[in-house]
Motif scaffolding. Structure first.
Motif, PDB file in Angstrom:
ATOM      1  N   GLU A   1       7.300  64.852 -40.460  1.00 14.04           N
ATOM      2  CA  GLU A   1       7.492  65.284 -41.839  1.00 14.04           C
ATOM      3  C   GLU A   1       8.240  64.222 -42.645  1.00 14.04           C
ATOM      4  N   LEU A   2       9.223  63.598 -42.012  1.00 19.13           N
ATOM      5  CA  LEU A   2       9.946  62.530 -42.711  1.00 19.13           C
ATOM      6  C   LEU A   2       9.012  61.390 -43.060  1.00 19.13           C
ATOM      7  N   ASN A   3       8.085  61.142 -42.182  1.00 21.58           N
ATOM      8  CA  ASN A   3       7.101  60.087 -42.439  1.00 21.58           C
ATOM      9  C   ASN A   3       6.220  60.460 -43.627  1.00 21.58           C
ATOM     10  N   GLN A   4       5.805  61.758 -43.692  1.00 25.91           N
ATOM     11  CA  GLN A   4       4.980  62.222 -44.812  1.00 25.91           C
ATOM     12  C   GLN A   4       5.759  62.136 -46.129  1.00 25.91           C
ATOM     13  N   ILE A   5       7.024  62.533 -46.096  1.00 21.87           N
ATOM     14  CA  ILE A   5       7.853  62.448 -47.300  1.00 21.87           C
ATOM     15  C   ILE A   5       7.982  61.018 -47.770  1.00 21.87           C
ATOM     16  N   ARG A   6       8.176  60.066 -46.798  1.00 18.95           N
ATOM     17  CA  ARG A   6       8.299  58.648 -47.153  1.00 18.95           C
ATOM     18  C   ARG A   6       7.015  58.127 -47.794  1.00 18.95           C
ATOM     19  N   ILE A   7       5.851  58.552 -47.267  1.00 20.34           N
ATOM     20  CA  ILE A   7       4.572  58.113 -47.846  1.00 20.34           C
ATOM     21  C   ILE A   7       4.465  58.578 -49.299  1.00 20.34           C
ATOM     22  N   VAL A   8       4.824  59.846 -49.534  1.00 15.42           N
ATOM     23  CA  VAL A   8       4.749  60.380 -50.904  1.00 15.42           C
ATOM     24  C   VAL A   8       5.764  59.690 -51.800  1.00 15.42           C
ATOM     25  N   SER A   9       6.976  59.453 -51.293  1.00 17.00           N
ATOM     26  CA  SER A   9       8.019  58.799 -52.094  1.00 17.00           C
ATOM     27  C   SER A   9       7.586  57.395 -52.510  1.00 17.00           C
ATOM     28  N   ASP A  10       7.073  56.621 -51.542  1.00 16.34           N
ATOM     29  CA  ASP A  10       6.605  55.268 -51.864  1.00 16.34           C
ATOM     30  C   ASP A  10       5.480  55.303 -52.890  1.00 16.34           C
ATOM     31  N   TYR A  11       4.610  56.283 -52.731  1.00 13.36           N
ATOM     32  CA  TYR A  11       3.470  56.399 -53.657  1.00 13.36           C
ATOM     33  C   TYR A  11       3.966  56.687 -55.076  1.00 13.36           C
ATOM     34  N   MET A  12       4.902  57.627 -55.217  1.00 18.08           N
ATOM     35  CA  MET A  12       5.416  57.993 -56.533  1.00 18.08           C
ATOM     36  C   MET A  12       6.146  56.833 -57.191  1.00 18.08           C
ATOM     37  N   LEU A  13       6.924  56.110 -56.407  1.00 16.55           N
ATOM     38  CA  LEU A  13       7.658  54.972 -56.960  1.00 16.55           C
ATOM     39  C   LEU A  13       6.736  53.827 -57.345  1.00 16.55           C
ATOM     40  N   GLY A  14       5.560  53.794 -56.763  1.00  6.82           N
ATOM     41  CA  GLY A  14       4.607  52.743 -57.098  1.00  6.82           C
ATOM     42  C   GLY A  14       3.782  53.049 -58.337  1.00  6.82           C
ATOM     43  N   LEU A  15       3.859  54.280 -58.842  1.00  4.62           N
ATOM     44  CA  LEU A  15       3.082  54.668 -60.024  1.00  4.62           C
ATOM     45  C   LEU A  15       3.834  54.362 -61.306  1.00  4.62           C
ATOM     46  N   ASP A  16       3.075  54.322 -62.417  1.00  8.71           N
ATOM     47  CA  ASP A  16       3.722  54.272 -63.730  1.00  8.71           C
ATOM     48  C   ASP A  16       4.567  55.527 -63.895  1.00  8.71           C
ATOM     49  N   GLU A  17       5.583  55.405 -64.693  1.00  4.68           N
ATOM     50  CA  GLU A  17       6.521  56.511 -64.859  1.00  4.68           C
ATOM     51  C   GLU A  17       5.829  57.788 -65.328  1.00  4.68           C
ATOM     52  N   SER A  18       4.908  57.682 -66.318  1.00  3.11           N
ATOM     53  CA  SER A  18       4.245  58.876 -66.868  1.00  3.11           C
ATOM     54  C   SER A  18       3.371  59.565 -65.824  1.00  3.11           C
ATOM     55  N   ARG A  19       2.660  58.750 -64.994  1.00  2.00           N
ATOM     56  CA  ARG A  19       1.820  59.334 -63.961  1.00  2.00           C
ATOM     57  C   ARG A  19       2.660  59.977 -62.873  1.00  2.00           C
ATOM     58  N   ALA A  20       3.770  59.324 -62.523  1.00  2.00           N
ATOM     59  CA  ALA A  20       4.668  59.890 -61.520  1.00  2.00           C
ATOM     60  C   ALA A  20       5.227  61.232 -61.993  1.00  2.00           C
ATOM     61  N   VAL A  21       5.553  61.314 -63.276  1.00  2.00           N
ATOM     62  CA  VAL A  21       6.069  62.563 -63.842  1.00  2.00           C
ATOM     63  C   VAL A  21       5.037  63.686 -63.713  1.00  2.00           C
ATOM     64  N   ASP A  22       3.775  63.380 -64.082  1.00  2.00           N
ATOM     65  CA  ASP A  22       2.720  64.405 -64.014  1.00  2.00           C
ATOM     66  C   ASP A  22       2.542  64.928 -62.596  1.00  2.00           C
ATOM     67  N   LYS A  23       2.495  63.998 -61.618  1.00  2.00           N
ATOM     68  CA  LYS A  23       2.246  64.393 -60.229  1.00  2.00           C
ATOM     69  C   LYS A  23       3.445  65.132 -59.629  1.00  2.00           C
ATOM     70  N   LEU A  24       4.639  64.697 -59.986  1.00  2.00           N
ATOM     71  CA  LEU A  24       5.828  65.371 -59.468  1.00  2.00           C
ATOM     72  C   LEU A  24       5.971  66.789 -60.053  1.00  2.00           C
ATOM     73  N   LEU A  25       5.547  66.959 -61.300  1.00  2.00           N
ATOM     74  CA  LEU A  25       5.577  68.295 -61.903  1.00  2.00           C
ATOM     75  C   LEU A  25       4.621  69.240 -61.177  1.00  2.00           C
ATOM     76  N   ILE A  26       3.470  68.706 -60.778  1.00  2.00           N
ATOM     77  CA  ILE A  26       2.516  69.509 -60.018  1.00  2.00           C
ATOM     78  C   ILE A  26       3.104  69.882 -58.656  1.00  2.00           C
TER      79      ILE A  26
END
Length: 420
Positions: free
Chosen positions: A76-101
């Motif tokens: 699970e920690l590995n899955q969280i890290r994958i999602v965290s890296d993905y979110m940090l790699g996105l533009d801020e507006s896209r990261a906001v949309d996906k995190l809200l979902i």
């Protein structure tokens, strides 16, 4: 000789059983308490749950196979890290949309990802969190604004509906026509107001409009309101048909009896009376209204008839004849009342002489013509009959017996006939 064994008392046996049962309960408590504690910890503490899943997956057999289906803490920690890296790699507006979902779908996973993002890149994560906060605030503010606008619009429509409903019908129709002609969406705007107008008032207003305007307003109304108004209109038409038939029955009754039913609004409403009096005809309507003692009531009925005539045909040809008929019959009734007051104080012999003279030397009947062609005829005979019917029965009998047989028979026959 057999040796007798000592008998154990029953009380001592029962005590041993109680001690044995108590020990068993204590053992069960000691055994179940840690199991319950571990079970509670398993379901409430996610880290503990993941650790247990990892350990139990190593157990051979079906039990291990069952726990292999659940991710371990490391997975699970590995899955969280994958999602965290993905979110940090996105533009801020896209990261906001996906995190809200993610926040909406799985709040716990969202919290874990945010914590991991803060460990990886605190500055960018703080910017994203601020953007999420602003987005949430703006969304709520927009929603509140929309709700506020909607509430104000409804209040405005209700106020307009109340204002138009309170106007005289002609003025209300003029106001609706003004709304229709004010903009390209005039019919839609008018329909929005009709949603909050009482059905009976809506019927009165709608059916004074042109057919085209009425149809367009109906098309813009909600299905429920349109059907409700149509039902009210159908009910009104049926009521009108019933009142026309009632007027036909009343037309053959004497005015003196009709005024008891049609002389106020205790039996029929003002709207109903306007329809009945119209269908009685101007001559009969005037005759009945002349019997009313309430001038305000008479004025209200005639005013309602006039308003209906102007709305239905654009001109009023009925109420002038009703007023003329009313004046003729009112003057006649007033004259009769004065004569009755005089004759009631006279000696019966003198009354007989006057009656005989009027019967034998009757002057020509007075004829009044209404604008619609109806004729109102008032004769000496009408006057005699009205006076005689006001007397007590014994006085009428004395008068009739004092006349010759021909006059007595004629008067008796006419007194027996309905007085229309």
């Amino acid at each position: 000789m057999a040796e007798n064994k000592p008998e154990i008392p029953k009380s001592e046996s029962n005590n041993k059983k109680k001690k044995s049962g108590g020990c068993l309960v204590v053992l069960l408590i000691l055994f179940l308490t840690p199991i319950l504690a571990l079970g509670t910890l398993y379901f409430l503490n996610k880290d503990f749950k993941l650790s247990v899943n990892g350990l139990m997956s190593n157990v051979p057999g079906p039990l291990g196979a069952y726990f292999e289906k659940f991710p371990t803490r490391a997975e699970e920690l590995n899955q969280i890290r994958i999602v965290s890296d993905y979110m940090l790699g996105l533009d801020e507006s896209r990261a906001v949309d996906k995190l809200l979902i993610l926040q909406k779908d799985d709040k716990r996973a969202y919290d874990d990802v945010i914590k991991d993002m803060l460990r990886i890149n605190p500055n960018k994560t703080k910017n994203i969190l601020e953007a999420i906060r602003l987005a949430t605030v703006n969304k709520d503010a927009l929603s509140n604004t929309v709700q506020g606008i909607s509430s104000e619009e409804v209040d405005s429509l209700k106020a307009q509906a109340a204002y138009i409903s309170g106007l005289p019908l002609t003025a209300g129709v003029d106001e609706i026509n003004k709304i229709i002609n004010d903009s390209i969406n005039g019919h839609k705007n008018a329909a929005a107001i009709f949603e909050y107008i009482d059905d009976s008032a809506a019927v009165s207003l709608l059916y004074q409009l042109d057919q085209v305007d009425r149809d367009k307003i109906y098309a813009a109304l909600s299905d429920a309101k349109a059907q409700s108004i149509r039902n009210a209109y159908s009910g009104l038409q049926r009521r009108k048909d019933d009142l026309v038939q009632i007027a036909g029955v009343y037309s053959s009754e004497a005015a003196d009896s009709l005024i008891n039913t049609l002389g106020d609004i205790s039996v029929y409403s003002l709207e109903d009376l306007a329809i009945i009096y119209k269908n009685l005809g101007a001559k009969k309507a005037g005759e009945v209204l002349a019997k009313a003692n309430n001038e305000t009531f008479v004025f209200d009925v005639i005013a309602k008839i006039k308003a209906n005539e102007l709305l239905d045909s654009g001109k009023d040809l009925l109420t002038p004849d009703i007023l003329k008929s009313l004046k003729i019959y009112k003057e006649f009734d007033d004259n009769v009342k004065e004569l009755i007051n005089v004759y009631s104080k006279m000696d019966t012999t003198k009354v007989v002489s006057i009656v005989k003279n009027m019967m034998l030397n009757a002057s020509p009947s007075k004829v009044y013509e209404l604008d619609n062609g109806d004729m109102i005829t008032i004769s000496d005979e009408d006057l005699i009959l009205r006076i005689l019917t006001s007397f007590p029965q014994d006085k009428i009998a004395t008068i009739l017996s004092s006349l010759d047989q021909t006059l007595s028979s004629e008067l008796t026959r006419k007194l027996a006939l309905p007085q229309n």
